[in-house]
Design an enzyme around this catalytic site. Sequence first.
Site, PDB file in Angstrom:
ATOM      1  N   ASP A 132     -34.608  84.869  28.305  1.00 35.88           N
ATOM      2  CA  ASP A 132     -33.565  85.423  29.165  1.00 35.88           C
ATOM      3  C   ASP A 132     -33.865  86.909  29.267  1.00 35.88           C
ATOM      4  OD1 ASP A 132     -31.290  86.565  30.322  1.00 35.88           O
ATOM      5  OD2 ASP A 132     -29.919  85.180  29.317  1.00 35.88           O
ATOM      6  N   ASN A 179     -41.873  88.121  37.146  1.00 43.17           N
ATOM      7  CA  ASN A 179     -41.549  87.331  38.331  1.00 43.17           C
ATOM      8  C   ASN A 179     -40.084  86.902  38.380  1.00 43.17           C
ATOM      9  OD1 ASN A 179     -42.370  85.461  40.679  1.00 43.17           O
ATOM     10  ND2 ASN A 179     -41.525  84.022  39.187  1.00 43.17           N
ATOM     11  N   LYS A 203     -41.602  97.939  28.926  1.00 42.36           N
ATOM     12  CA  LYS A 203     -41.534  98.869  27.798  1.00 42.36           C
ATOM     13  C   LYS A 203     -42.040  98.220  26.500  1.00 42.36           C
ATOM     14  CE  LYS A 203     -37.791 101.409  27.324  1.00 42.36           C
ATOM     15  NZ  LYS A 203     -38.380 102.771  27.251  1.00 42.36           N
ATOM     16  N   SER A 251     -42.167  91.692  43.742  1.00 40.35           N
ATOM     17  CA  SER A 251     -41.122  92.398  44.476  1.00 40.35           C
ATOM     18  C   SER A 251     -40.775  91.534  45.685  1.00 40.35           C
ATOM     19  CB  SER A 251     -41.590  93.797  44.885  1.00 40.35           C
ATOM     20  OG  SER A 251     -40.591  94.464  45.617  1.00 40.35           O
ATOM     21  N   TYR A 310     -29.579  92.811  46.837  1.00 41.68           N
ATOM     22  CA  TYR A 310     -30.920  92.301  46.533  1.00 41.68           C
ATOM     23  C   TYR A 310     -31.987  93.298  46.958  1.00 41.68           C
ATOM     24  CZ  TYR A 310     -35.123  89.422  46.756  1.00 41.68           C
ATOM     25  OH  TYR A 310     -36.401  88.947  46.598  1.00 41.68           O
ATOM     26  N   LYS A 313     -34.928  95.628  44.763  1.00 37.41           N
ATOM     27  CA  LYS A 313     -36.371  95.676  45.036  1.00 37.41           C
ATOM     28  C   LYS A 313     -36.834  97.087  45.397  1.00 37.41           C
ATOM     29  CE  LYS A 313     -37.007  91.342  44.190  1.00 37.41           C
ATOM     30  NZ  LYS A 313     -37.715  90.937  42.947  1.00 37.41           N
ATOM     31  N   THR A 365     -39.146  78.156  48.513  1.00 36.37           N
ATOM     32  CA  THR A 365     -38.723  77.996  47.117  1.00 36.37           C
ATOM     33  C   THR A 365     -37.247  77.604  47.091  1.00 36.37           C
ATOM     34  OG1 THR A 365     -37.979  80.289  46.836  1.00 36.37           O
ATOM     35  CG2 THR A 365     -40.314  79.854  46.454  1.00 36.37           C
TER      36      THR A 365
END
Length: 292
Positions: free
Chosen positions: A53, A80, A113, A131, A145, A149, A180
Amino acid sequence: MKKVVLITGASSGIGEATAIRLKRAGFIVYAAARRMERMRHLVGLGINIINLDVTVAESRENVIKTIITQEGHLDILINNAGYGAYGAVEDVSLAEGKNQFEVNVFGAIALIKLALPIMRRQGSGRIINTSSIGGKIYQPMGAWYMGTKHALEGMLDSLRTEVSQFGIDIVIIEPGCTRTEWPGIARKKLLAVSGQTAYAKTAQKAGAMLSLFNQFGSDTSVIANVMEKAARARRPKTRYVAGAGSTISLVGRKYLSDRTFDTLLAGTLTLCWQIYQHQQNKATNDDQSTAN
């Protein structure tokens, strides 16, 4: 030595297709997502699956620790995971907006990081980020949204100038219209949030556009192919653009004025609505003919 790849959001769509493509290309692949049951079939292909998560620090840390314990190195991180909850800015709750940023921006940056110290010690590494053309353009009902991005791409551009000295590449993938689960989920949320408000007419048109993605969009294999290119290239591009409508959208945004692009968007939504209505009417007539 085979390169080790971690792919987030790998339970479906682009992430799943990329995991399969890179495994077949000879990479050691770790496919990560919350929905473990959706990834069980990947095990049979030799892909490692792991629960993640991206909004939970402990979950992120466990994934990186597991990979380093088992493999000793991490060569490529593919960020992703992400989602889009469409709706008018006035209608979308701040909580929903913040959650999109938690997943699409802060989750991705937090994983980066964790990966950077490992890659710095290795003297090499590559971070590939999904992206969208939404990182460069805009659409009505998609402010939150698109905002995520735009923010992600701005941070990654700055990051690229910081880490290149350590042999670490930062790559941005900008997919266009792709088949998708994402468009259907986004449409459902859009209509639930703005389908009965002052913005209903625009929401219906934007929903029609999203409903056409799976008819006119590119297959996920198109984006997976670009992911493989980005992963294998000796010197990868900083950006890769792929998928239906991606190039024309970005060219239009680059050369058209804001007002002209606004007009183009409005016309596109109207056209999508007309196509959607025509298809719905045809389906109704076909059903009636069959019944008769």
